[in-house]
Design an enzyme around this catalytic site. Structure first.
Site, mmCIF file in Angstrom:
data_model
loop_
_atom_site.group_PDB
_atom_site.id
_atom_site.type_symbol
_atom_site.label_atom_id
_atom_site.label_comp_id
_atom_site.label_asym_id
_atom_site.label_seq_id
_atom_site.Cartn_x
_atom_site.Cartn_y
_atom_site.Cartn_z
ATOM 1 N N ASP A 1 0.851 -1.203 0.000
ATOM 2 C CA ASP A 1 0.000 0.000 0.000
ATOM 3 C C ASP A 1 0.882 1.246 0.000
ATOM 4 O OD1 ASP A 1 -2.146 1.726 0.137
ATOM 5 O OD2 ASP A 1 -2.578 1.345 2.247
HETATM 6 MG MG MG Z 1 -2.289 4.498 5.647
#
Ligand code: MG
Ligand code: ADP
Lengths: 337, 350
Positions: free
Chosen positions: B260
Site C-alpha cells: 500500500d
Molecule cells: Mg495508511
C-alpha cells in the site's frame, strides 16, 4: 441552456436519451439490450448488428417520448469510447449522419465521464469519490485540477466481467443481466466459501478470484459442499468488500467524505448497502442511483456532452471517430472549477 | 480533522494508562489514537471490525493484517529501514501500540509545497502529457481483444496488434551538495511547522460549496508560506524522491512488499528521515511481479493526488531506486512495464 440528445452503444445496450439543461430534466431515455443465451457472452459483430437494427426505432421513440422534433435539438452527443469497436461505430455513424442531416453541432463523449456526470446530476453530490463499476471498468476516481483522476482500479479484469464470466460457469440467465441474477441468488446464500481476497493499495485484482472459483466451483457443487446460491453470495461478499475497502482507502488518502457509485454493477443493492455501512462509520455520505441511470443509457451521454457544449466546445466532424480505449483521465474537464 | 475524545477500556493485563484516548486520525483501516504508555507518548492503531464485511471475512482479514503489519515493521527495522518501534500488541482489541513518529506525512509535505507553488505563482507544465494511452487504435471493425475478453475465449487474439510494453521513464537525480543542504533546511522548516494541516484535494477550488469549503479555505489560509523558487521547490522534491527510491530499493532487496505504497504511508521525521508505516497489506515474497505492482501502486498514488508534481517525481523515485540496486531495478522495471501495459490494454466495455 440546451436540449441535447445522447447516443450510447459501447456495449450490449443501445440507448438514446434527450435532456433539457434549462430545466435539468430528462425528457426521454430509451434503451434496448442485446441479451444472449445463458452461458454466452456478447460478441462485437452480433452486438453491432443488434444496434443497427434497433437504432432508428429507438430514435423515433426518444423523440416521441420527449414530444420534440429534430428542430428542437441543439446538440448531438455520442459515445466516442471506450467500448467495443463495432457497436461504437454503428452508433457514431448514426450520430454523425444526423449532425449533417439536421445541421447540428456534435460532441464526442467519454463513456466513463458520462456515468460520472449523470451520477452527479441525479444525486446532486458536489465532489465525490467515485466508484465506477461496470462490465469493463473498475475504478476509484476523484476530481482534481480539471481531470477525473484514477486513484485505484483493477489491475486485471473488471468486476462486471468477473461477475458475467462467473454467471456463465453457473449457466445463469443473461436476462435482464447476469449481475442481476447473481444478486437475486446471493440473497438466498448463507455459507461463506473461502475465496482469495486480493487488494493492492487502492487497486484490486480479480482474475485470480475468477480462475479460483472457475476451477473449484464444479467440485464443490458436485460434492454438495455448497449451493450455487452460496457461491453467488460468497463471490459478492468477497469482491464487494474489496471494492468498499479500496474506496475507503482512497477517501482516507484524499480526505473526501462523499461517495458516488456509478456503472452497471452500481445498481447492486448489496454493494450499495455495504458502501453505506462504510460511509456511516466514517461520517461520510453515500450517493447511488438505480438501474435507470446506472446502466448504460443515452441520457448520460447527453448530460456530459451538454456540459462540454455549454463551455463553448464541440467536436470537429473529422474528429468524430470512435476509440476502443479511452481512459477517464484523458479527458480535460472544462466545466468544473 | 475534528478531535474526538473517546474513552475506552483496555484489558486489565495491559500495562497501559487507560486515560482518555484522542482519536487523531481515521485512516483507511483503523483509528489512530495518541496515548500514554509507560510514561511515553505513543500511538495506538486499532483495527475495529468493519460492519460492511461478513463477520467471518472480517475476522480473518483483521488478524491477517495485524500479523502482516507487525512482521513488516520488524523486518524493515532489521533491514535498516526506519519504521515506528512496536511496543505492544493487544490482540483482544486488535491494537498495535507503537512509537509516535514526530513528523509529517510525505503527502502533507507535498500538499504544503503545492499550496506554496500557487501562493508564489509558480507553474509546472505537468498536465500536457498526463498519462495518455500509448496506443490509440481507433475502432477498426471487429475488435479481437475485446471479443476474446468478453467471451473468455482466446482464439481471435493473434489478429490484434501485439501489445508492447513501454519501458517506464527513469530520471537520474542530480542534486549538488549545496542544493541538497538548502533543501534539507527547507524540509526541516516544513516538518517543524506545528499547525494543523488539513488539505483535501480540490476542496479549495470548489466555489459553491458549503461549510466544508469555508473550513478548508481557512485552514489552507493558515498554512505556512515559504518563499521557495521553482528550482528550490524541485530540489526539495528531488530530495524526497531520492529518499523514497533508496528506501524502497532496500525494502525490496529484503523481499518486503509493502502492498500500500502511498504518500500517506510515508512520514518524514524531525531528522528529515523517511519513515515507512502502514504495513497491513505487506507480504514477504521473492517476487519481481509483486515488487513491480508495489511501484505501480505508488506511481498511481503520486499521479492522482500530486498531479502537479507527477511529471518528475515518480521518474526521480525510479532513478533513485535504480541507482541503489541496478540489478534488482532492471528486473523490476521490466515487469513494471508489463503491469502498466496490462492496465492500458484492458478491455473497457460498459
Ligand atoms: Mg495508511
Ligand atoms: N507511528 C506513527 N507516527 C505518527 N503518525 C502516524 C503513525 N502511524 C500512523 N500515523 C498517521 O496516521 C495515518 C493513518 O495511519 P496508517 O497506519 O497509515 O493507517 P491506515 O491503514 O488506516 O491508513 C497515517 O497516514 C499517519 O498520518
Amino acid at each position: 441552456m440546451v436540449i441535447a440528445i445522447g447516443f450510447e452503444g459501447s456495449a450490449n445496450k443501445l440507448g438514446i436519451g434527450i435532456v433539457d439543461t434549462k430545466t435539468n430534466t430528462i425528457l426521454s431515455n430509451c434503451r434496448r439490450t442485446y441479451v444472449t443465451p445463458p452461458g454466452e457472452g456478447f460478441l462485437p459483430r452480433e452486438t453491432a448488428q443488434h444496434h443497427k437494427s434497433k437504432v432508428l426505432e429507438v430514435l423515433k421513440e426518444a423523440l416521441a417520448e420527449a414530444k420534440l422534433s429534430q428542430d428542437d435539438i441543439d446538440v448531438i452527443c455520442y459515445t466516442k469510447g471506450p467500448g467495443m469497436g463495432g457497436p461504437l461505430q454503428v452508433v457514431a455513424i448514426v450520430a454523425r449522419t444526423l449532425a449533417l442531416l439536421w445541421n447540428k453541432p456534435i460532441v464526442g463523449v467519454n463513456h466513463c465521464i458520462g456515468h460520472i456526470e449523470m451520477g452527479r446530476n441525479v444525486t446532486k453530490c458536489e465532489n465525490p469519490t467515485v466508484l465506477y463499476v461496470s462490465g469493463g471498468n473498475t475504478q476509484v476516481i476523484a476530481y482534481s485540477r480539471q481531470r477525473y483522476r484514477i486513484f485505484g482500479e483493477t489491475i486485471d479484469i473488471a468486476v462486471g466481467n468477473c461477475l458475467d464470466r462467473f454467471a456463465r460457469v453457473l449457466k445463469l440467465s443473461n436476462d435482464p443481466s447476469p449481475g442481476y441474477n447473481i444478486e437475486q441468488m446471493a440473497k438466498k446464500g448463507t455459507k461463506l466459501m473461502s475465496i482469495p481476497y486480493c487488494v493492492k493499495g487502492m487497486d484490486v485484482s480479480l482474475s485470480g478470484i475468477l480462475s479460483y472459483i472457475e476451477s473449484r466451483a464444479p467440485g464443490w457443487l458436485d460434492q454438495g459442499e455448497c449451493t450455487p446460491e452460496d457461491l453467488c453470495f460468497s463471490l459478492q461478499e468477497t469482491v464487494f468488500a474489496m471494492l468498499v475497502e479500496t474506496t475507503e482507502r482512497a477517501m482516507a488518502h484524499t480526505g473526501s467524505n462523499e461517495v458516488l457509485i456509478v456503472g452497471g454493477v452500481g445498481c447492486n443493492l448489496r454493494l450499495q448497502e455495504m458502501m453505506r455501512l462504510m460511509c456511516d462509520e466514517r461520517g461520510a455520505t453515500l450517493y447511488a442511483t438505480d438501474e435507470r441511470y446506472c446502466i448504460d443509457n443515452g441520457a448520460m451521454i447527453a448530460v456530459a456532452g451538454a456540459l462540454e457544449f455549454e463551455t463553448g466546445q464541440s467536436t470537429k466532424l473529422e474528429d468524430t471517430f470512435v476509440t476502443q480505449r479511452y481512459r477517464t483521465d484523458e479527458v480535460f474537464i472544462s466545466w468544473r472549477t | 480533522m475534528s478531535h474526538i475524545a473517546k474513552k475506552f477500556k483496555l484489558t486489565e493485563s495491559e500495562a497501559m494508562d487507560s486515560s482518555m484516548l484522542i482519536c487523531f486520525k481515521q485512516g483507511a483501516e483503523g483509528r489512530i489514537f495518541k496515548t500514554n504508555y509507560l510514561g511515553k507518548e505513543v500511538l495506538v492503531k486499532e483495527r475495529f471490525s468493519k460492519k460492511y464485511r461478513h463477520p467471518d471475512l472480517d475476522k480473518v482479514l483483521t488478524k491477517e493484517r495485524i500479523t502482516s503489519e507487525i512482521r513488516g515493521l520488524m523486518k524493515c527495522r532489521t533491514a535498516g529501514i526506519r519504521t515506528p518501534a512496536v511496543y505492544a500488541v493487544n490482540s483482544v482489541q486488535n491494537q498495535i501500540i507503537m512509537e509516535l513518529v514526530d513528523g509529517k506525512t510525505v503527502k502533507d509535505v507535498l500538499l504544503v509545497l503545492e499550496q506554496n507553488m500557487k501562493h508564489n505563482n509558480i507553474s509546472t507544465e505537468e498536465d500536457n502529457d498526463y498519462e495518455m494511452s500509448v496506443d490509440e487504435d481507433s475502432g477498426d471493425e471487429e475488435d479481437a481483444v475485446d471479443s476474446s475478453e468478453v467471451n473468455g475465449k482466446i482464439k481471435n487474439k493473434q489478429s490484434s496488434v501485439p501489445p508492447t510494453p513501454v519501458a517506464p521513464s527513469v530520471s537520474e537525480i542530480s542534486l549538488s551538495n549545496d542544493d541538497k543542504t538548502k533543501a534539507q533546511t527547507f524540509l526541516s522548516n516544513i516538518i517543524a511547522y506545528t499547525g494543523e494541516i488539513n488539505l483535501s484535494i480540490s476542496s479549495d477550488r470548489e466555489s459553491n460549496r458549503g461549510k466544508d469549503s469555508e473550513k478548508s479555505n481557512q485552514e489552507s489560509g493558515n498554512l505556512p508560506t515559504f518563499q521557495l523558487s521553482k528550482d528550490e521547490l524541485f530540489n526539495l522534491i528531488k530530495l524526497l524522491s531520492l529518499q523514497i527510491g533508496q528506501t524502497l530499493s532496500t525494502m525490496h532487496a529484503n523481499n518486503i512488499i509493502h502492498g500500500d505504497l502511498t504518500t500517506s504511508n510515508m512520514i518524514v521525521d524531525r531528522n528529515n528521515c523517511l519513515v515507512l508505516i502502514d504495513f497491513g497489506l505487506s507480504v514477504i515474497k521473492v517476487s519481481t511481479e509483486d515488487k513491480a505492482v508495489d511501484l505501480y501502486v505508488l506511481k498511481r498514488a503520486i499521479l492522482s493526488l500530486h498531479s502537479i508534481f507527477s511529471r518528475n517525481m515518480f521518474d526521480w523515485v525510479l532513478g533513485a531506486y535504480r541507482r541503489e540496486n541496478k540489478k534488482q531495478a532492471e528486473a523490476v522495471l521490466k515487469t513494471f512495464a508489463e503491469v502498466e501495459m496490462r492496465g492500458r490494454k484492458r478491455c473497457m466495455v460498459g
